[in-house]
Design a protein around this motif. Structure first.
Motif, PDB file in Angstrom:
ATOM      1  N   SER A  18       0.700  -1.178   0.154  1.00 55.21           N
ATOM      2  CA  SER A  18      -0.042  -0.055   0.174  1.00 55.21           C
ATOM      3  C   SER A  18       0.745   1.300   0.060  1.00 55.21           C
ATOM      4  CB  SER A  18      -0.946   0.029   1.307  1.00 55.21           C
ATOM      5  OG  SER A  18      -0.290  -0.045   2.316  1.00 55.21           O
ATOM      6  N   GLY A  19       2.266   1.236   0.225  1.00 55.07           N
ATOM      7  CA  GLY A  19       3.163   2.198   0.215  1.00 55.07           C
ATOM      8  C   GLY A  19       3.321   2.808   1.715  1.00 55.07           C
ATOM      9  N   LYS A  20       2.407   2.297   2.803  1.00 65.03           N
ATOM     10  CA  LYS A  20       2.602   2.556   4.091  1.00 65.03           C
ATOM     11  C   LYS A  20       4.127   2.069   4.579  1.00 65.03           C
ATOM     12  CE  LYS A  20      -2.359   2.508   5.232  1.00 65.03           C
ATOM     13  NZ  LYS A  20      -3.273   2.024   6.018  1.00 65.03           N
ATOM     14  N   THR A  21       4.910   2.940   5.368  1.00 64.95           N
ATOM     15  CA  THR A  21       6.089   2.590   5.716  1.00 64.95           C
ATOM     16  C   THR A  21       6.375   2.606   7.175  1.00 64.95           C
ATOM     17  OG1 THR A  21       7.052   4.804   5.577  1.00 64.95           O
ATOM     18  CG2 THR A  21       7.326   3.532   3.782  1.00 64.95           C
ATOM     19  N   GLN A  22       7.278   1.813   7.772  1.00 62.74           N
ATOM     20  CA  GLN A  22       7.484   1.854   9.162  1.00 62.74           C
ATOM     21  C   GLN A  22       9.152   1.795   9.293  1.00 62.74           C
ATOM     22  OE1 GLN A  22       5.335   2.096  11.897  1.00 62.74           O
ATOM     23  NE2 GLN A  22       6.987   2.163  13.329  1.00 62.74           N
ATOM     24  N   ASP A  23       9.671   2.423  10.147  1.00 66.00           N
ATOM     25  CA  ASP A  23      11.336   2.048  10.497  1.00 66.00           C
ATOM     26  C   ASP A  23      11.375   1.519  11.866  1.00 66.00           C
ATOM     27  OD1 ASP A  23      12.393   5.403   9.348  1.00 66.00           O
ATOM     28  OD2 ASP A  23      11.581   3.680   8.392  1.00 66.00           O
ATOM     29  N   LEU A  24      12.059   0.591  11.887  1.00 63.27           N
ATOM     30  CA  LEU A  24      12.292  -0.387  12.913  1.00 63.27           C
ATOM     31  C   LEU A  24      13.984  -0.845  12.990  1.00 63.27           C
ATOM     32  CD1 LEU A  24       9.592  -2.896  12.276  1.00 63.27           C
ATOM     33  CD2 LEU A  24       9.479  -1.114  13.914  1.00 63.27           C
ATOM     34  N   THR A  25      14.372  -1.222  14.147  1.00 60.51           N
ATOM     35  CA  THR A  25      15.742  -1.218  14.388  1.00 60.51           C
ATOM     36  C   THR A  25      15.874  -2.745  15.003  1.00 60.51           C
ATOM     37  OG1 THR A  25      15.973   0.816  14.999  1.00 60.51           O
ATOM     38  CG2 THR A  25      17.753  -0.640  15.546  1.00 60.51           C
ATOM     39  N   PHE A  26      16.985  -3.521  14.587  1.00 66.20           N
ATOM     40  CA  PHE A  26      17.120  -4.777  14.784  1.00 66.20           C
ATOM     41  C   PHE A  26      18.586  -5.031  14.970  1.00 66.20           C
ATOM     42  CE2 PHE A  26      13.000  -4.712  12.347  1.00 66.20           C
ATOM     43  CZ  PHE A  26      12.220  -5.745  13.086  1.00 66.20           C
ATOM     44  N   SER A  27      18.988  -6.280  15.285  1.00 66.97           N
ATOM     45  CA  SER A  27      20.159  -6.796  15.487  1.00 66.97           C
ATOM     46  C   SER A  27      20.620  -7.438  14.253  1.00 66.97           C
ATOM     47  CB  SER A  27      20.424  -7.860  16.861  1.00 66.97           C
ATOM     48  OG  SER A  27      21.458  -8.605  16.772  1.00 66.97           O
ATOM     49  N   PRO A  28      22.063  -7.398  14.007  1.00 63.49           N
ATOM     50  CA  PRO A  28      22.544  -8.080  12.899  1.00 63.49           C
ATOM     51  C   PRO A  28      22.308  -9.614  12.754  1.00 63.49           C
ATOM     52  CG  PRO A  28      24.150  -6.571  13.627  1.00 63.49           C
ATOM     53  CD  PRO A  28      23.187  -6.476  14.583  1.00 63.49           C
ATOM     54  N   ASN A  29      22.068  -9.995  14.095  1.00 63.84           N
ATOM     55  CA  ASN A  29      21.723 -11.570  14.361  1.00 63.84           C
ATOM     56  C   ASN A  29      20.069 -11.776  14.038  1.00 63.84           C
ATOM     57  OD1 ASN A  29      24.520 -11.965  15.126  1.00 63.84           O
ATOM     58  ND2 ASN A  29      23.937 -11.434  17.071  1.00 63.84           N
ATOM     59  N   ASP A  30      19.507 -10.869  13.824  1.00 65.19           N
ATOM     60  CA  ASP A  30      18.017 -11.189  13.584  1.00 65.19           C
ATOM     61  C   ASP A  30      17.787 -11.708  12.238  1.00 65.19           C
ATOM     62  OD1 ASP A  30      17.091 -10.470  16.280  1.00 65.19           O
ATOM     63  OD2 ASP A  30      16.922  -8.453  15.652  1.00 65.19           O
ATOM     64  N   SER A  31      16.879 -12.784  12.109  1.00 63.86           N
ATOM     65  CA  SER A  31      16.766 -13.467  10.925  1.00 63.86           C
ATOM     66  C   SER A  31      15.361 -12.750  10.165  1.00 63.86           C
ATOM     67  CB  SER A  31      16.355 -15.048  11.141  1.00 63.86           C
ATOM     68  OG  SER A  31      15.204 -15.208  11.753  1.00 63.86           O
ATOM     69  N   ALA A  32      15.162 -13.202   8.938  1.00 66.01           N
ATOM     70  CA  ALA A  32      13.872 -12.860   8.278  1.00 66.01           C
ATOM     71  C   ALA A  32      12.565 -13.233   9.235  1.00 66.01           C
ATOM     72  CB  ALA A  32      14.009 -13.235   6.976  1.00 66.01           C
ATOM     73  N   THR A  33      12.658 -14.447   9.738  1.00 67.09           N
ATOM     74  CA  THR A  33      11.741 -15.237  10.708  1.00 67.09           C
ATOM     75  C   THR A  33      11.372 -14.158  11.869  1.00 67.09           C
ATOM     76  OG1 THR A  33      11.862 -17.353   9.870  1.00 67.09           O
ATOM     77  CG2 THR A  33      10.848 -16.880  11.718  1.00 67.09           C
ATOM     78  N   ASP A  34      12.531 -13.550  12.388  1.00 70.04           N
ATOM     79  CA  ASP A  34      12.620 -12.829  13.544  1.00 70.04           C
ATOM     80  C   ASP A  34      11.850 -11.746  13.542  1.00 70.04           C
ATOM     81  OD1 ASP A  34      14.167 -14.896  14.954  1.00 70.04           O
ATOM     82  OD2 ASP A  34      15.978 -13.970  14.635  1.00 70.04           O
ATOM     83  N   ILE A  35      12.276 -10.984  12.310  1.00 70.14           N
ATOM     84  CA  ILE A  35      11.639  -9.852  11.911  1.00 70.14           C
ATOM     85  C   ILE A  35      10.217  -9.984  11.746  1.00 70.14           C
ATOM     86  CG2 ILE A  35      11.651  -7.838  10.310  1.00 70.14           C
ATOM     87  CD1 ILE A  35      14.818  -8.607   9.817  1.00 70.14           C
ATOM     88  N   ALA A  36       9.695 -10.915  11.045  1.00 72.96           N
ATOM     89  CA  ALA A  36       8.284 -10.892  10.565  1.00 72.96           C
ATOM     90  C   ALA A  36       7.516 -11.117  12.009  1.00 72.96           C
ATOM     91  CB  ALA A  36       8.097 -12.280   9.660  1.00 72.96           C
ATOM     92  N   ARG A  37       8.027 -12.064  12.848  1.00 79.81           N
ATOM     93  CA  ARG A  37       7.383 -12.253  14.162  1.00 79.81           C
ATOM     94  C   ARG A  37       7.419 -11.164  14.991  1.00 79.81           C
ATOM     95  NH1 ARG A  37      10.783 -15.282  16.441  1.00 79.81           N
ATOM     96  NH2 ARG A  37      10.508 -17.071  15.422  1.00 79.81           N
ATOM     97  N   HIS A  38       8.407 -10.093  14.862  1.00 81.48           N
ATOM     98  CA  HIS A  38       8.498  -8.867  15.520  1.00 81.48           C
ATOM     99  C   HIS A  38       7.305  -7.888  15.111  1.00 81.48           C
ATOM    100  CE1 HIS A  38      10.066  -5.668  18.020  1.00 81.48           C
ATOM    101  NE2 HIS A  38       9.848  -4.820  16.772  1.00 81.48           N
ATOM    102  N   VAL A  39       7.226  -7.885  13.845  1.00 75.28           N
ATOM    103  CA  VAL A  39       6.390  -6.986  12.876  1.00 75.28           C
ATOM    104  C   VAL A  39       5.031  -7.458  13.606  1.00 75.28           C
ATOM    105  CG1 VAL A  39       5.276  -6.185  10.992  1.00 75.28           C
ATOM    106  CG2 VAL A  39       7.716  -6.122  11.463  1.00 75.28           C
ATOM    107  N   PHE A  40       4.851  -8.697  13.158  1.00 80.11           N
ATOM    108  CA  PHE A  40       3.397  -9.137  13.698  1.00 80.11           C
ATOM    109  C   PHE A  40       3.119  -9.147  15.051  1.00 80.11           C
ATOM    110  CE2 PHE A  40       0.408 -12.804  15.033  1.00 80.11           C
ATOM    111  CZ  PHE A  40      -0.488 -12.456  14.159  1.00 80.11           C
ATOM    112  N   GLU A  41       3.878  -9.080  16.077  1.00 83.22           N
ATOM    113  CA  GLU A  41       3.531  -9.157  17.505  1.00 83.22           C
ATOM    114  C   GLU A  41       3.463  -7.766  18.082  1.00 83.22           C
ATOM    115  OE1 GLU A  41       6.381 -11.393  19.224  1.00 83.22           O
ATOM    116  OE2 GLU A  41       5.446 -13.250  18.782  1.00 83.22           O
ATOM    117  N   ASN A  42       3.890  -6.700  16.931  1.00 87.64           N
ATOM    118  CA  ASN A  42       4.041  -5.407  17.334  1.00 87.64           C
ATOM    119  C   ASN A  42       3.381  -4.528  16.164  1.00 87.64           C
ATOM    120  OD1 ASN A  42       5.519  -5.234  20.027  1.00 87.64           O
ATOM    121  ND2 ASN A  42       6.840  -6.610  18.450  1.00 87.64           N
ATOM    122  N   TRP A  43       2.435  -5.040  15.671  1.00 91.26           N
ATOM    123  CA  TRP A  43       1.736  -4.527  14.639  1.00 91.26           C
ATOM    124  C   TRP A  43       1.628  -2.918  14.418  1.00 91.26           C
ATOM    125  CZ3 TRP A  43       1.754  -7.102  10.226  1.00 91.26           C
ATOM    126  CH2 TRP A  43       1.144  -6.620   9.016  1.00 91.26           C
TER     127      TRP A  43
END
Length: 117
Positions: A18-43
Motif C-alpha cells: 500500500s506504500g505505508k512505511t515503518q522504521d524499525l531497528t534490529f540486531s544483525p543476528n536477527d533473521s527474516a523470521t525474527d523480523i516477521a514475528r516482531h512486526v506481527f507481534e508489534n503491528w
C-alpha cells in the motif's frame, strides 16, 4: 537535524504494498523470521487494514529477492547504523530458489539453426 544511531544495529524501513512505511531497528543476528514475528507481534499503528492472521505469511523482499526465513541481516552485510529499505508482503509460499534462473538457463540452451541452400 541528524539523529544519532547505534552503530551496532540495523535500521530497516519496511514498505507495504500500500506504500505505508515503518522504521524499525534490529540486531544483525536477527533473521527474516525474527523480523516477521516482531512486526506481527508489534503491528504498527496505521497498518490496521493490512493486518495478517499469522507471522508465517509475512515475507521480506530485499533487492528484488524474497528472503528465506533463516537468513540474518548480518549475512546480507547490511550497513550497521544506516537505514536499509525492504518490502514486507503477505504471501503463503516463497518461490523456489533459482526457479527464475533455471528458466533463463533453459532459454539460453535452446538453439535454432537455419540452413540456406
Amino acid at each position: 537535524m541528524t539523529t544519532q544511531r547505534d552503530p551496532d544495529t540495523v535500521n530497516l524501513r519496511l514498505i507495504l504494498v500500500s506504500g505505508k512505511t515503518q522504521d524499525l531497528t534490529f540486531s544483525p543476528n536477527d533473521s527474516a523470521t525474527d523480523i516477521a514475528r516482531h512486526v506481527f507481534e508489534n503491528w504498527p499503528a496505521g497498518w490496521e487494514e493490512e493486518q495478517v492472521s499469522s507471522p508465517n505469511i509475512l515475507r521480506l523482499i530485499f533487492q528484488g529477492r524474497f528472503l528465506h526465513g533463516n537468513v540474518t541481516l548480518g549475512a546480507l552485510k547490511l550497513p550497521p547504523g544506516r537505514t536499509t529499505v525492504m518490502h514486507l508482503v503477505a504471501r503463503e509460499t516463497l518461490p523456489e530458489p533459482n526457479s527464475h534462473g533455471q528458466r533463463n538457463r533453459e532459454k539460453t540452451t535452446e538453439s535454432s539453426c537455419c540452413l540456406l541452400l
